[in-house]
Design an enzyme around this catalytic site. Structure first.
Site, PDB file in Angstrom:
ATOM      1  CB  CYS A  91      -0.930  -0.026   1.214  1.00 54.06           C
ATOM      2  SG  CYS A  91      -1.930   1.458   1.369  1.00 54.06           S
ATOM      3  CB  CYS A 122      -0.415   2.444   4.094  1.00 52.11           C
ATOM      4  SG  CYS A 122      -1.970   1.831   3.444  1.00 52.11           S
ATOM      5  CG  ASP A 123       3.319   1.135   4.424  1.00 51.07           C
ATOM      6  OD1 ASP A 123       2.938   1.652   5.485  1.00 51.07           O
ATOM      7  OD2 ASP A 123       3.065  -0.049   4.114  1.00 51.07           O
TER       8      ASP A 123
END
Ligand code: NDP
Length: 309
Positions: free
Chosen positions: A139, A142-143
């Site tokens: 992701c 997200c990261d």
């Protein structure tokens, strides 16, 4: 056997938020939180730092966040069972749910929150590096920010891979997109955008065979014909919604996702609601899953009212 008002299958942000709202509405929800191979707590259990869940300005570890979700719902009376549901019978009312130990639960409404799993390459150390936030992720939203000024790679040839590669150029020094064929599955416009981005380079007809590790973190990739030095690998080869127990009972989208009706969590089966990633191939975020869990509990409560329950 007493009949439950609301039973929730799945225990990610969607499931526990549905449980919280249902518990506060005095529906005494029962949550089947899953057991191996389904992780209680869902996909956040295999991530480390979560920096984009509102309310945690310093970030929080995924497993810790899920523990808090659970505690909050249990505090208001949600009941948790660490078991998988292996059979869900939608042909009769109340619905019948059979758990892995053979126990049958009857419930007037069911909220499906089984989520989806990112498909992984299935190579050595992939899951472990992902769990430690040490170089592998599924992701970019997200990261991605953890890879500021680093070199990263994305594997995949669909729209997600193009989108993730594009997004990652905000942080990374370079993004190498690795695809196993020389034709993309992605739409032309997404490919064009990626091709026009000077930070993205393409490596085609290649496969990641091995993850190279230095100091316990990803330092490179061994491909079939070459090696690449990267500190991050984003696997973007699709998602698999967890719809096995629904097969043959309810229509699924061509992509395998469950259909919800209009702006609601209702499915085509009365009394059956769905929230989180099992019905969302687009946003797939903890916060959007949580929001849809709230909607499912409210829709379930309203439906029960129409039954006079
Ligand atoms: P897709 O299934 O479309 O693409 C998956 C890609 O991963 C394919 O290129 C496939 O290769 C590759 N792949 C699959 N398994 C492996 C493997 N084991 N090793 C290496 N490569 C592999 O998934 P997406 O997540 O990209 O997209 C899902 C849906 O969501 C699509 O309908 C897409 O259009 C949509 N979407 C739309 C977006 C938008 O419009 N903004 C953004 C993101 C997604 P191969 O091609 O060789 O099979």
């Amino acid at each position: 056997m007493s009949i439950r008002k609301t039973t929730i299958i799945g225990s990610g942000p969607a499931g526990w938020t549905a449980a919280l709202y249902a518990a506060r509405a005095t529906l005494n929800p029962l949550v089947f939180e899953g057991s191996s191979p389904n992780l209680p707590g869902g996909q956040l259990m295999i991530t480390s730092d979560v920096e984009n869940y509102p309310g945690f300005p310093k970030g929080i570890l995924g497993p810790e966040l899920m523990q808090l979700f659970k505690e909050q719902a249990v505090r208001f009376g949600a009941e948790a069972r660490t078991e998988n549901i292996v059979k869900l019978d939608l042909s009769q009312r109340p619905f019948k749910l059979t758990s892995e130990n053979g126990e049958v639960t009857e419930s007037q409404t069911v909220i499906l929150a089984m989520g989806a799993n990112a498909k992984l390459l299935g190579i050595k150390n992939e899951k472990e590096l992902m769990a430690r936030g040490a170089g592998v992720s599924a992701c970019a939203t997200c990261d991605g920010a953890f890879y500021r000024n680093q070199d990263v790679a994305v594997v995949g040839g669909g729209d997600t891979a193009m989108e993730e590669a594009q997004f990652l150029t905000r942080f990374a020094t370079s993004v190498t997109l690795i695809h196993r064929r020389n034709e993309f599955r992605a739409s032309r416009i997404m490919i064009d955008r990626a091709e026009q981005n000077p930070k993205i380079k393409f490596v085609l007809e290649e496969e990641v065979q091995e993850l190279l590790i230095t100091n316990d973190a990803l330092s490179g990739l061994k491909l079939k014909n070459q090696s690449l030095e990267v500190q991050g690998l984003f696997v973007a080869i699709g998602h698999q919604p967890n719809t096995n127990i629904l097969k043959g009972q309810i229509a699924l989208e061509s992509t395998g996702y469950l259909k919800t009706l209009g702006k609601s969590s209702k499915t085509e089966v009365e009394g059956l609601f769905a929230c989180g990633d099992i019905q969302d191939s687009v946003y797939r975020q903890a916060v959007t899953a949580a929001g849809s869990g709230c909607e499912a509990a409210m829709d379930s409560e309203r439906y029960l009212e129409t039954l006079g329950s």
